[in-house]
Design an enzyme around this catalytic site. Structure first.
Site, mmCIF file in Angstrom:
data_model
loop_
_atom_site.group_PDB
_atom_site.id
_atom_site.type_symbol
_atom_site.label_atom_id
_atom_site.label_comp_id
_atom_site.label_asym_id
_atom_site.label_seq_id
_atom_site.Cartn_x
_atom_site.Cartn_y
_atom_site.Cartn_z
ATOM 1 N N ASP A 22 -5.184 -12.140 3.656
ATOM 2 C CA ASP A 22 -6.420 -11.938 4.096
ATOM 3 C C ASP A 22 -7.644 -12.120 3.162
ATOM 4 O O ASP A 22 -8.563 -11.974 3.807
ATOM 5 C CB ASP A 22 -6.361 -11.116 4.700
ATOM 6 C CG ASP A 22 -5.515 -9.654 3.408
ATOM 7 O OD1 ASP A 22 -4.771 -10.635 2.488
ATOM 8 O OD2 ASP A 22 -5.262 -8.602 3.924
ATOM 9 N N ASP A 76 -3.680 -10.608 -1.948
ATOM 10 C CA ASP A 76 -4.221 -9.736 -0.944
ATOM 11 C C ASP A 76 -5.000 -9.762 -1.080
ATOM 12 O O ASP A 76 -6.060 -8.965 -2.064
ATOM 13 C CB ASP A 76 -2.959 -8.803 -0.473
ATOM 14 C CG ASP A 76 -3.414 -8.532 0.716
ATOM 15 O OD1 ASP A 76 -2.923 -8.915 1.577
ATOM 16 O OD2 ASP A 76 -4.353 -7.683 1.138
ATOM 17 N N HIS A 132 1.114 -0.965 0.048
ATOM 18 C CA HIS A 132 0.473 -0.205 0.052
ATOM 19 C C HIS A 132 0.942 1.024 0.425
ATOM 20 O O HIS A 132 0.383 2.305 -0.595
ATOM 21 C CB HIS A 132 -0.906 0.256 1.533
ATOM 22 C CG HIS A 132 -1.739 -1.051 1.275
ATOM 23 N ND1 HIS A 132 -2.670 -1.653 -0.181
ATOM 24 C CD2 HIS A 132 -1.992 -1.615 2.287
ATOM 25 C CE1 HIS A 132 -3.316 -2.372 0.120
ATOM 26 N NE2 HIS A 132 -3.451 -3.008 1.328
#
Length: 308
Positions: A243, A159, A122
């Site tokens: 995740d 992800d 990110h």
């Protein structure tokens, strides 16, 4: 050939507030699972300033250094915190991916996994966000291109959150292809298929909330893997977030542990066809501790099987 697994004890010194999902216990659980499964680890070296400068400007590094507290915690954005030990682990995260790329390309290992926290995908050029400081996967890609002279490097990001930072860092890089699957809608809100990169070098695969491994396998079989084969990368990096697991508290995909096995096998198969099996995987998210440890373990074991 073997699988290189890199980590560093600084990963246990990056502190976040109590109850924060990106916590020291993430790495503790992973390393405990490695010991239980006889997965050997090596110590990651410290990253160099010139490595980070491949993707982030000097003024950004200086801002992070100035924000480093002597004690306690300092908040950088809504969910990104910096503690006295944070930059040490961020530097070793960069060092881990550089070392992994160097040794895989040298033939010392067939593939590699970097077991470091916090995640990196990110972090944008001058913006720490989403728990991330430096764009580790993008830095690894640029290192392979600039320092090793590769012509084509791919990054596959599975992800559950879109890797907006990696996309931003590689947007103008025609030698790099980013393929990213993510739940949509979900924070950070980017990752629409219309976001294609300056050279048609970005491919975003949105997955609906509540979807499971069947939908993921279908998308990868029909969209991701053919595109990856057509690009014929000389190295594949994986932004390995776990995740999307059905037990993870921060999202709403329903992947099983076996789905991560399948996905790792498929990426390794493309690598075997295109680039002598050369894969470097970098830990991103995953916030249910038991699911994270289990999924990381099977991911590494699958890499080991591919390297044998």
């Amino acid at each position: 050939m073997t699988t290189l697994v890199l980590t560093h004890e600084t990963g246990l010194r990056h502190e976040t507030p109590q109850g924060h999902p990106e916590q020291v216990a993430r790495l503790e659980h992973i390393l405990h699972a490695f010991r239980q499964n006889d997965i050997a680890v090596e110590t990651a070296p410290e990253g160099r300033r010139e490595d980070v400068l491949l993707c982030h400007p000097e003024r950004y590094i200086a801002r992070l250094e100035a924000a480093l507290p002597a004690e306690g915690l300092h908040q950088l954005d809504a969910d990104t915190w910096i503690s006295p030990g944070s930059l040490a682990v961020a530097w070793h995260g960069v060092g881990a991916v550089r070392e992994a790329v160097d040794r895989v390309l040298a033939g010392d290992a067939r593939n590699a996994f970097c077991a470091m926290r916090p995640p990196g995908h990110h972090a944008e050029q001058e913006t720490p966000m989403g728990f991330c400081f430096f764009g580790n996967a993008a830095i690894g890609a640029k290192h392979a291109l600039e320092r090793h002279g590769l012509a084509r490097v791919a990054v596959v990001d599975f992800d559950v959150h879109h890797g907006n930072g990696t996309q931003s860092l590689l947007w103008d890089e025609p030698r790099a292809q980013l393929i990213s699957s993510q739940q949509m809608p979900l924070w950070p809100g980017s990752g629409d298929p219309s976001e294609r990169g300056a050279h048609d070098n970005v491919c975003n695969i949105p997955l609906a909330p509540g979807s499971d491994g069947y939908e993921m396998r279908d998308a990868y079989t029909h969209d991701v893997l053919p595109r990856l084969r057509d690009f014929a990368p000389e190295l594949i990096l994986i932004s390995a977030g776990f995740d999307a697991h059905r037990d993870d508290p921060l999202a709403n995909l329903n992947w099983s542990t076996e789905d991560f096995v399948w996905l790792t096998q498929e990426i390794c198969q493309v690598a075997q066809e295109c680039c002598e099996g050369r894969v470097v995987s970098v830990l991103e998210g995953g916030y249910d501790l038991a699911a994270l440890a289990e999924a990381v373990t099977v991911h590494v074991k699958t890499l080991q099987e591919a390297a044998a």
